[in-house]
Design an enzyme around this catalytic site. Structure first.
Site, PDB file in Angstrom:
ATOM      1  N   GLU A  34       0.858  -1.176   0.000  1.00  0.00           N
ATOM      2  CA  GLU A  34       0.000   0.000   0.000  1.00  0.00           C
ATOM      3  C   GLU A  34       0.899   1.232   0.000  1.00  0.00           C
ATOM      4  OE1 GLU A  34      -2.711  -0.204   3.267  1.00  0.00           O
ATOM      5  OE2 GLU A  34      -3.006  -2.356   2.960  1.00  0.00           O
TER       6      GLU A  34
ATOM      7  N   ASP B 152      -4.456   9.032  10.505  1.00  0.00           N
ATOM      8  CA  ASP B 152      -3.076   8.596  10.715  1.00  0.00           C
ATOM      9  C   ASP B 152      -2.505   9.117  12.024  1.00  0.00           C
ATOM     10  OD1 ASP B 152      -2.797   7.174   8.277  1.00  0.00           O
ATOM     11  OD2 ASP B 152      -2.688   9.087   7.223  1.00  0.00           O
TER      12      ASP B 152
END
Length: 256
Positions: free
Chosen positions: A46, A57
């Site tokens: 990814e 994140d």
């Protein structure tokens, strides 16, 4: 059948995916890292495209995203870097990022460019399912790109069933509803969530992400799903000197 479909048709268990940010630690390292990860034994990758407000994140990936932006990474630069990707890398590649830069780039144009450079799927955590289905699914389907949906412990069975219907490669199970970079802590409630999803008999494989950082957490995740994704732990490795040389040992440490 794209590369993702072929992978899941030929390997059912203990699949290892690695996440890293395009343009980090240096602008032109994206394909070098992909090639090193394939040689070391990763099953698929990814590649994150950076965004200035990466809400899902944790600090490690946020920092890598900001550094990549400072280095000059954009979608145009990324697609230029990936144009020779398939001369060097054969495993499935997904792009992961947020919907805002994709919409700014143009969703149809984005999907066409992704397909041209050999990308197999896209993960967009903040793309609403109804918006994908009603506005963008045709661009993904026309370009043979898999759209990867995320499931959390709070996702209802009805929504999971709908996600399974719309998916054509795998479903991304978040180990929690928190940000990336935490630790996989399989509490009774989280274990019940994994067991519940597994018992649904979904047609698509499942891959667990968030909190996978070592052999123990990878092995634990693989008890409940077809594989797992390592992100923040690998991004931290990229902060060190000679990181390309350390990648084989890193992959071995996860798989042992």
């Amino acid at each position: 059948m794209n590369r993702l479909n072929h992978l899941f048709a030929t390997k059912k268990d203990n699949l290892l995916s690695i996440y890293y940010t395009a343009g980090y630690p240096a602008l032109n390292t994206t394909v070098d890292i992909a090639e090193a990860l394939e040689k070391a034994g990763a099953d698929f990758l990814e590649i994150g495209f950076p965004y200035s407000d990466p809400v899902a994140d944790g600090p490690t990936i946020q920092n890598s995203s900001q550094q990549a932006l400072d280095n000059g990474m954009t979608l145009n630069v990324l697609f230029e870097q990936l144009k020779d990707l398939r001369k060097r890398v054969t495993i499935p590649i997904l792009l992961m990022g947020y919907v805002n830069p994709i919409v700014q780039y143009g969703v149809e144009r984005f999907c066409k460019k992704a397909a041209e450079v050999g990308v197999d799927g896209i993960i967009v955590p903040d793309l609403p399912m109804y918006e994908y289905e009603s506005m963008y699914a045709k661009y993904f389907i026309d370009n043979n790109l898999s759209n990867i949906f995320l499931v959390t412990p709070q996702t209802t069975p009805e929504r999971i069933t709908k996600i399974d219907e719309l998916s054509n490669s795998f479903i991304y199970l978040l180990s929690s509803s928190s940000i990336t970079g935490g630790s996989l802590n399989v509490s009774d409630s989280i274990e019940a969530y994994y067991v519940r999803v597994k018992a649904m008999g979904l047609k698509n494989p499942t891959i667990i992400g968030f909190g996978i950082s070592d052999s123990a957490t990878f092995t634990k995740a693989c008890q409940y799903a077809n594989g797992a994704i390592v992100g923040s732990k690998f991004v931290k490795l990229l902060e060190t000197e000679n990181y390309l040389e350390q990648i084989p040992a890193f992959i071995n440490s996860i798989r042992r």
